[in-house]
Write an enzyme that holds these catalytic residues in place. Structure first.
Site, PDB file in Angstrom:
ATOM      1  N   ASP A   1      -2.395  12.725  20.035  1.00 61.21           N
ATOM      2  CA  ASP A   1      -1.485  12.900  21.350  1.00 61.21           C
ATOM      3  C   ASP A   1      -1.291  10.627  21.666  1.00 61.21           C
ATOM      4  O   ASP A   1      -2.230   9.779  20.770  1.00 61.21           O
ATOM      5  CB  ASP A   1      -3.174  12.502  22.437  1.00 61.21           C
ATOM      6  CG  ASP A   1      -2.973  11.412  23.544  1.00 61.21           C
ATOM      7  OD1 ASP A   1      -2.162  11.020  23.905  1.00 61.21           O
ATOM      8  OD2 ASP A   1      -3.909  11.588  24.831  1.00 61.21           O
TER       9      ASP A   1
ATOM     10  N   CYS B   1      -9.463   6.027  32.787  1.00 63.11           N
ATOM     11  CA  CYS B   1      -9.180   7.555  32.489  1.00 63.11           C
ATOM     12  C   CYS B   1      -9.904   8.144  30.913  1.00 63.11           C
ATOM     13  O   CYS B   1      -9.446   8.435  30.110  1.00 63.11           O
ATOM     14  CB  CYS B   1      -8.029   8.406  32.610  1.00 63.11           C
ATOM     15  SG  CYS B   1      -6.654   7.887  33.398  1.00 63.11           S
TER      16      CYS B   1
ATOM     17  N   LYS C   1       6.172   5.313  28.467  1.00 59.07           N
ATOM     18  CA  LYS C   1       5.013   4.225  27.797  1.00 59.07           C
ATOM     19  C   LYS C   1       5.787   3.417  26.272  1.00 59.07           C
ATOM     20  O   LYS C   1       5.492   2.462  26.280  1.00 59.07           O
ATOM     21  CB  LYS C   1       4.009   4.889  27.514  1.00 59.07           C
ATOM     22  CG  LYS C   1       2.961   5.067  28.491  1.00 59.07           C
ATOM     23  CD  LYS C   1       1.276   5.690  28.308  1.00 59.07           C
ATOM     24  CE  LYS C   1       0.182   5.966  29.005  1.00 59.07           C
ATOM     25  NZ  LYS C   1      -0.297   5.367  30.192  1.00 59.07           N
TER      26      LYS C   1
ATOM     27  N   GLN D   1      -0.554   6.089  23.018  1.00 60.53           N
ATOM     28  CA  GLN D   1      -0.894   4.832  22.878  1.00 60.53           C
ATOM     29  C   GLN D   1      -0.439   4.547  21.619  1.00 60.53           C
ATOM     30  O   GLN D   1      -0.356   2.830  21.528  1.00 60.53           O
ATOM     31  CB  GLN D   1      -2.061   4.088  23.317  1.00 60.53           C
ATOM     32  CG  GLN D   1      -2.752   4.452  24.603  1.00 60.53           C
ATOM     33  CD  GLN D   1      -1.820   3.434  25.727  1.00 60.53           C
ATOM     34  OE1 GLN D   1      -1.111   2.670  25.264  1.00 60.53           O
ATOM     35  NE2 GLN D   1      -1.915   4.214  26.510  1.00 60.53           N
TER      36      GLN D   1
ATOM     37  N   HIS E   1      -8.774  10.436  25.932  1.00 60.50           N
ATOM     38  CA  HIS E   1      -8.742  10.146  27.242  1.00 60.50           C
ATOM     39  C   HIS E   1      -8.956  11.373  27.868  1.00 60.50           C
ATOM     40  O   HIS E   1      -8.409  12.466  27.245  1.00 60.50           O
ATOM     41  CB  HIS E   1      -6.772   9.655  27.484  1.00 60.50           C
ATOM     42  CG  HIS E   1      -6.020   9.348  28.867  1.00 60.50           C
ATOM     43  ND1 HIS E   1      -6.066  10.552  29.597  1.00 60.50           N
ATOM     44  CD2 HIS E   1      -6.097   8.135  29.210  1.00 60.50           C
ATOM     45  CE1 HIS E   1      -4.960  10.060  30.517  1.00 60.50           C
ATOM     46  NE2 HIS E   1      -5.405   8.342  30.618  1.00 60.50           N
TER      47      HIS E   1
END
Ligand code: PLP
Length: 416
Positions: free
Chosen positions: A211, A375, A237, A214, A134
């Site tokens: 990261d 993104c 999220k 997700q 991302h």
């Protein structure tokens, strides 16, 4: 549904209808049709327990959090500390001091990139990313590279969207100081082999950042088992409010890092000549934090635990397999990326139909999906694309919703 209605361990049956009743927004209509929310990768909807927790905070507990002044300050401080505890346990961190609260993944990655450019990175050092990142895990490292003289290297993915592990391994070397990788690609859904990648990076002594924006909504995360140095995620999220996220970092690493933003809370002694800094995590939390959102994050974690992460993962895996199978049957539709393991999202394009136009036609039927770059322009460019359509799934979605999506896509495809 009260928390007691959910068994603590993974149950073979998953009562999605009961779960949906926990999310007020899922009861609403959109353009006269039931809302079909397939945009959870952008932000997840919030269960009533999270909304109630935020309301209770403002109705009963609101205060700034500096202890020792009055009772409400202590109540608010407890709410904030409890949330930090919940995050630490959820990630299996060794102590709650390893959790630094930030606004979200973007701020967390910017924090680490800024700290490393001031301490860890020297000219000629290498920062290794993957092609599936991302923008939030690319641009902060570009800032860091510019500031420190380090260079960015990129590990490629194959035509399925899977990382080419051998190429990644070849890129690791004595100059690799930082490896920063996504847990799950937000554009393709690829679940990266983060444990193996971390082990490889550790062999060359690199600092490993994950990261998890997700990843954490779809997989149980055990930072000690992964072996990473930092794991970053966004509360919104994870069914929690906006404005709160966290960076897990190993205790001894936080200890060595200099402060980032200056202000209240992050200091011990201040004179006009010199300041001394608080110990982590406070050293990295200048100013008044998002206390209500942190309390909401704690409530979201309690809620997820009450359903059971294994039950959630099991249900989502089946739902995603069903969605993939059905979506692929639509005429003129091409799925982008067929990774070995997929989490949360399916990306596709439709022959001769602009993504935005398809998204608008779906929206008219109450179906919310994302269209655009997500993104993540470099990974789309890897597939020769500038944008895709991306339905994304959570445990409150159903097979019936998949059927509505697929039927509507069939109709759109037939009208070409
Ligand atoms: N990383 C990934 C993989 C993401 O999907 C996102 C958001 O979509 C981010 C980082 C940035 O998250 P946020 O906007 O919550 O800071």
């Amino acid at each position: 549904m009260s928390q007691n209605d959910h068994p603590a361990t993974a149950a073979p049956t998953f009562d999605v209808a009961a779960i949906r009743r926990d999310f007020p927004i899922l009861q609403r209509q959109m353009h006269g049709k039931p809302l079909v929310w397939l945009d959870s990768a952008a932000t997840a909807q919030k269960p009533q327990v999270v909304i109630d927790r935020v309301v209770r905070y403002y109705e009963q507990e609101n205060s700034n959090i500096h202890r020792g002044t009055h009772t409400l300050a202590e109540v608010a401080c407890d709410a904030y500390d409890d949330a930090r505890d919940s995050v630490a346990v959820f990630l299996n961190a060794a102590t709650q001091d390893e959790i630094v609260f930030v606004r979200g993944t973007t701020e967390g990655l910017n924090l680490l990139a800024a700290l490393f450019s001031d301490s860890l990175l020297k000219p000629g050092d290498e920062i290794l990313l993957t092609q599936a990142e991302h923008h939030a895990n690319i641009v902060p490292w570009q800032f860091a590279a510019k500031k420190s003289g380090a260079v960015i290297r990129v590990a490629p993915v194959d035509d399925n969207g899977d990382l080419i592990l051998a190429a990644y391994e070849r890129l690791l070397g004595p100059r690799t100081k930082v490896v920063s990788i996504t847990h799950i690609s937000n554009a393709l859904g690829t679940v990266m082999p983060i444990r193996e990648m971390t082990q490889m990076a550790k062999r060359v002594g690199a600092t490993v950042v994950i990261d998890g924006a997700q990843g954490i909504p779809h997989r149980r995360v055990d930072v000690q088992d992964i072996g990473c140095d930092f794991y970053v995620f966004s509360g919104h999220k994870l069914f929690a409010p906006c404005g709160i996220g966290a960076v897990y970092g190993r205790h001894e690493l936080w200890q060595q890092l200099p402060p980032w933003q200056g202000g209240g809370s992050m200091v011990q002694q201040v004179t006009f000549e010199h300041s001394t800094y608080a110990t982590p995590p406070k050293r990295f939390e200048a100013g008044t934090p998002a206390v209500a959102s942190a309390a909401g994050l704690g409530a979201a974690i309690d809620y997820l635990n009450s359903i059971g992460l294994e039950a959630i993962e099991h249900y989502e895996t089946e739902l995603l397999a069903y969605a993939l199978e059905e979506i692929r049957k639509v005429n003129g539709l091409r799925v982008i990326g067929m990774p070995k393991e997929r989490g949360g999202v399916i990306s596709f394009v439709m022959d001769g139909l602009p993504d935005l136009q398809v998204a608008k036609l779906l929206d008219a039927q109450g179906i919310a999906v994302r269209a655009g770059t997500h993104c993540a322009q470099p990974i789309l460019a890897r597939f020769g694309l500038q944008s895709t359509l991306r339905p994304s799934f959570a445990f409150y979605n159903t097979r019936e919703e998949v059927d509505v999506l697929v039927e509507t896509l069939r109709g759109i495809s037939a009208r070409r």
